[in-house]
Design a protein around this motif. Sequence first.
Motif, PDB file in Angstrom:
ATOM      1  N   GLN A  28      33.683  40.786  -8.881  1.00  0.00           N
ATOM      2  CA  GLN A  28      32.727  39.930  -8.194  1.00  0.00           C
ATOM      3  C   GLN A  28      33.484  39.013  -7.240  1.00  0.00           C
ATOM      4  O   GLN A  28      34.534  38.489  -7.614  1.00  0.00           O
ATOM      5  N   ASP A  29      32.960  38.805  -6.029  1.00  0.00           N
ATOM      6  CA  ASP A  29      33.648  37.885  -5.112  1.00  0.00           C
ATOM      7  C   ASP A  29      33.080  36.474  -5.255  1.00  0.00           C
ATOM      8  O   ASP A  29      32.204  36.227  -6.091  1.00  0.00           O
ATOM      9  N   GLU A  30      33.568  35.546  -4.379  1.00  0.00           N
ATOM     10  CA  GLU A  30      33.162  34.147  -4.546  1.00  0.00           C
ATOM     11  C   GLU A  30      31.674  33.934  -4.242  1.00  0.00           C
ATOM     12  O   GLU A  30      31.088  32.935  -4.650  1.00  0.00           O
ATOM     13  N   ASN A  31      31.051  34.889  -3.548  1.00  0.00           N
ATOM     14  CA  ASN A  31      29.604  34.769  -3.287  1.00  0.00           C
ATOM     15  C   ASN A  31      28.769  35.534  -4.311  1.00  0.00           C
ATOM     16  O   ASN A  31      27.593  35.843  -4.067  1.00  0.00           O
ATOM     17  N   ASN A  32      29.404  35.854  -5.419  1.00  0.00           N
ATOM     18  CA  ASN A  32      28.727  36.625  -6.470  1.00  0.00           C
ATOM     19  C   ASN A  32      28.271  38.009  -6.015  1.00  0.00           C
ATOM     20  O   ASN A  32      27.326  38.572  -6.556  1.00  0.00           O
ATOM     21  N   GLU A  33      28.936  38.540  -4.991  1.00  0.00           N
ATOM     22  CA  GLU A  33      28.642  39.917  -4.566  1.00  0.00           C
ATOM     23  C   GLU A  33      29.618  40.859  -5.268  1.00  0.00           C
ATOM     24  O   GLU A  33      30.740  40.458  -5.611  1.00  0.00           O
ATOM     25  N   LYS A  35      32.484  43.360  -5.778  1.00  0.00           N
ATOM     26  CA  LYS A  35      33.715  43.501  -4.985  1.00  0.00           C
ATOM     27  C   LYS A  35      34.345  44.843  -5.340  1.00  0.00           C
ATOM     28  O   LYS A  35      34.862  45.025  -6.436  1.00  0.00           O
ATOM     29  N   GLU A 184      19.890  42.225 -11.788  1.00  0.00           N
ATOM     30  CA  GLU A 184      21.196  41.848 -11.269  1.00  0.00           C
ATOM     31  C   GLU A 184      22.255  42.222 -12.287  1.00  0.00           C
ATOM     32  O   GLU A 184      22.332  41.631 -13.374  1.00  0.00           O
TER      33      GLU A 184
END
Length: 357
Positions: A28-33, A35, A184
């Motif tokens: 997961q990246d810092e925007n919660n997307e 990765k 999610e």
Amino acid sequence: EKGTYPHYMLKEIDEQPIVMRKIIREYQDENNELKLDKSIRSAMQKADRIYIIAAGTSYHAGLVGKDFIEKLAKIPTEVHVASEFSYNMPLLSEKPLFVFISQSGETADSRAVLVKIKELGHPALTMTNVPGSTLSREADYTLHLHAGPEIAVASTKAYTAQIAVLAILATDTAKAKGLELEFELMKELAIVANAMEVLTDQKEEMERLAREYLATTRNAFFIGRSGDYNVSLEAALKLKEISYIQAEGFAGGELKHGTIALIEDGTPVIALSTHENVNYSIRGNVQEVVARGANALIISMKGLEEDTDDFVLPSVHDLLTPLTSVIPMQLLAYYAALHRDCDVDKPRNLAKSVTVE
Ligand code: M6R
């Protein structure tokens, strides 16, 4: 190091919630997307069919992964036992993508398939706990399981890590293809991690159940339908390899086609019921075996329990139940092996990685 644990297997079972949270962080990246390597994303998008190749427990994780890839990413998926693939190579699609699942990354049967499909010029992705391993080096792409070293011969935390990473891969592909998802994933995996903790805290109960159902038996059956069937195969393998009890996992609906002939007084039958759409039918199967003398245990999920004797799992997303339902199965196998004085971490005749074909 196994620290205060009597066996690596028990330590590794206990590590599963930690591994789940690590996987959530790593993917997961810092925007919660999500990765994921862009090249993997594009290889998945290009593929018209996925061929999963694996052995043993990794094969069982692949069966769960097929569901994810087909239901979420809408790509037809086949799962093959590595050692059989070369004899019966299926007719390949035009744009196949091969996904090798291997904890060690050293399994010779899988490597033989990788060599063959590379000769044919097809792309390959390896999902492994050991980046830099042979299968990882020789494939085009690698997805890391982040499970930490798995020492016990019986695979536990690698199985749940494989399933989680397969769910991430399928979800990422679905998103890249612009498909609608009604949940999610990372939130659901966090719920799974908490549920895993509840389950690993129930060791005393699992020890009691293992004593009651498996301490002296010659054989045992695991039944399930749909996703539960996949887990019943893994449950049987786990029990066989460390407790030496002859065990079989099969689809509830298949009972009447032969296996029910084996049920006699006291035969343990462990039934999984974690999906609403199979709850009624699998309980019907349990009644059939109980009528023939079976000693039946139902592992169900919160909301689906009908009997006060059910062992009830915390509720998680319908697609992800293999991540939780397998934990009592691992613990049952562990305690059955202990009760029978077996060498839990190093079962007879087995090696951690099988480097011969
Ligand atoms: O390292 P791999 O995941 O490729 O290993 C595959 C099988 O040998 C392995 O899963 C084996 O079945 C385990 N001992 C099961 O617990």
